[in-house]
Scaffold this motif. Structure first.
Motif, short mmCIF file in Angstrom:
data_model
loop_
_atom_site.label_atom_id
_atom_site.label_comp_id
_atom_site.label_asym_id
_atom_site.label_seq_id
_atom_site.Cartn_x
_atom_site.Cartn_y
_atom_site.Cartn_z
N GLN A 191 0.85 -1.06 -0.13
CA GLN A 191 -0.09 -0.06 0.10
C GLN A 191 0.81 1.20 0.13
OE1 GLN A 191 -2.07 0.49 3.63
NE2 GLN A 191 -3.48 2.10 2.64
N ALA A 192 1.83 1.51 0.81
CA ALA A 192 2.76 2.36 1.02
C ALA A 192 3.51 2.73 -0.50
CB ALA A 192 3.75 2.29 2.30
N VAL A 193 4.14 1.57 -0.94
CA VAL A 193 4.94 1.64 -1.99
C VAL A 193 3.92 2.08 -3.39
CG1 VAL A 193 6.07 0.53 -3.72
CG2 VAL A 193 6.90 0.32 -1.36
N GLY A 194 2.54 1.67 -3.21
CA GLY A 194 1.81 2.00 -4.52
C GLY A 194 1.44 3.41 -4.31
N ASP A 195 1.14 3.87 -3.22
CA ASP A 195 0.84 5.30 -2.94
C ASP A 195 2.10 6.13 -3.50
OD1 ASP A 195 -1.52 4.71 -1.94
OD2 ASP A 195 -1.01 5.07 0.08
N ASP A 196 3.21 5.75 -3.11
CA ASP A 196 4.26 6.58 -3.46
C ASP A 196 4.73 6.47 -4.71
OD1 ASP A 196 7.19 7.94 -2.58
OD2 ASP A 196 7.71 6.25 -3.79
N TRP A 197 4.39 5.28 -5.43
CA TRP A 197 4.52 5.27 -6.87
C TRP A 197 3.65 5.95 -7.76
CZ3 TRP A 197 1.76 1.27 -10.20
CH2 TRP A 197 2.46 1.00 -11.38
N LEU A 198 2.34 6.09 -7.19
CA LEU A 198 1.36 6.78 -7.78
C LEU A 198 1.52 8.23 -7.79
CD1 LEU A 198 -1.51 6.46 -9.13
CD2 LEU A 198 -2.40 6.76 -7.14
N ALA A 199 2.27 8.77 -6.98
CA ALA A 199 2.47 10.24 -6.49
C ALA A 199 3.69 10.64 -7.49
CB ALA A 199 2.83 10.49 -5.19
N ALA A 200 4.49 9.68 -7.79
CA ALA A 200 5.68 10.00 -8.71
C ALA A 200 5.30 10.30 -10.00
CB ALA A 200 6.82 8.99 -8.40
N PRO A 201 6.12 11.33 -10.58
CA PRO A 201 5.61 11.64 -11.96
C PRO A 201 6.24 10.69 -13.03
CG PRO A 201 7.47 13.06 -11.19
CD PRO A 201 6.80 12.39 -10.19
N ALA A 202 5.48 10.42 -14.19
CA ALA A 202 5.87 9.32 -15.05
C ALA A 202 7.38 10.06 -15.68
CB ALA A 202 4.81 9.44 -16.00
#
Length: 238
Positions: A191-202
């Motif tokens: 969950q934490a990694v997914g949230d961080d990954w989603l917040a990071a720009p492509a």
């Protein structure tokens, strides 16, 4: 002798089944609520996670008053959307785990499938995921935590599977408390990694979902020790 008057119309005995009209009305209400949730999800995908109630009402072809009539308030609508997402996540993970627990399947694949099923929603329906996590339409504190309930259900599901698939070198299953800790740690990290990954720009260098699944699976399966030992070995060899 005093005559006892009765109210007009048929009298239903206590415990009798509800009449057809009330059943049809309740079914209609459930169908209408489901259609409003569908419209809300379409509005989220169209306008993004910060969608407003006016956008939702327009997508549903109705008014905010009608929406509140079915869900009481914004929080009620948010909970209904969160429950829909929970069913999707839990169902997706259940299917992934079912496919990874056949005869001869590697238990490592169980972990990989769980990670992938969660991140697949984050990637494929990112605005809907942001909506559930950030609660943009909720204008007051909630007494419950739909996101926490989702995580708890996934954790329960994974705990049960781990208890049935993993065991010690002597063939006996691990202590249930231990498998629960592992499940909580795995789901929390995903969950934490997914949230961080989603917040990071492509951007170049941003890991793909497959690479993220691989990294998290490696971490969960092997832990940090092998990676640290390998790094120390290479450092000593220089």
């Amino acid at each position: 002798m005093t005559k006892v008057s009765r109210p007009p119309g048929p009298v239903r005995e206590q415990g009798a089944a509800p009449d057809g009209r009330s059943v049809r009305w309740e079914r209609h209400r459930e169908e209408r609520r489901a259609s409003l949730v569908d419209a809300t999800i379409r509005a989220i995908r169209r306008h993004g996670a910060t969608v407003g109630m006016d956008d939702i009402a327009a997508e549903a072809g109705t008014s905010k008053t009608v929406i509140y009539r079915h869900f009481e308030d914004r929080a009620g609508l948010y909970r209904a959307v969160a429950q829909r997402v929970e069913a999707r996540v839990v169902g997706g993970i259940a299917r992934a785990l079912e496919q990874s627990t056949g005869v001869g399947k590697d238990p490592r694949e169980l972990i990989s499938s769980t990670v992938n099923a969660y991140l697949e929603l984050v990637e494929s329906d990112s605005e809907l995921y942001r909506f559930v996590v950030n609660r943009p339409i909720v204008d007051r504190p909630l007494t419950d935590d739909p996101v926490g309930e989702l995580v708890s259900h996934v954790t329960d599901q994974l705990t049960h599977l781990l208890e049935g698939r993993l065991g010690g070198s002597d063939g006996r299953p691990f202590d249930p408390a231990t498998t629960r800790v592992w499940a909580v740690a795995l789901v929390g990290s995903v969950q934490a990694v997914g949230d961080d990954w989603l917040a990071a720009p492509a951007r170049p260098g941003r890991p793909t979902r497959g690479e993220l699944v691989q990294s998290l699976t490696d971490l969960a399966w092997s832990g940090l020790a092998p990676s640290l030992s390998d790094r120390e070995s290479r450092s000593t060899a220089r």
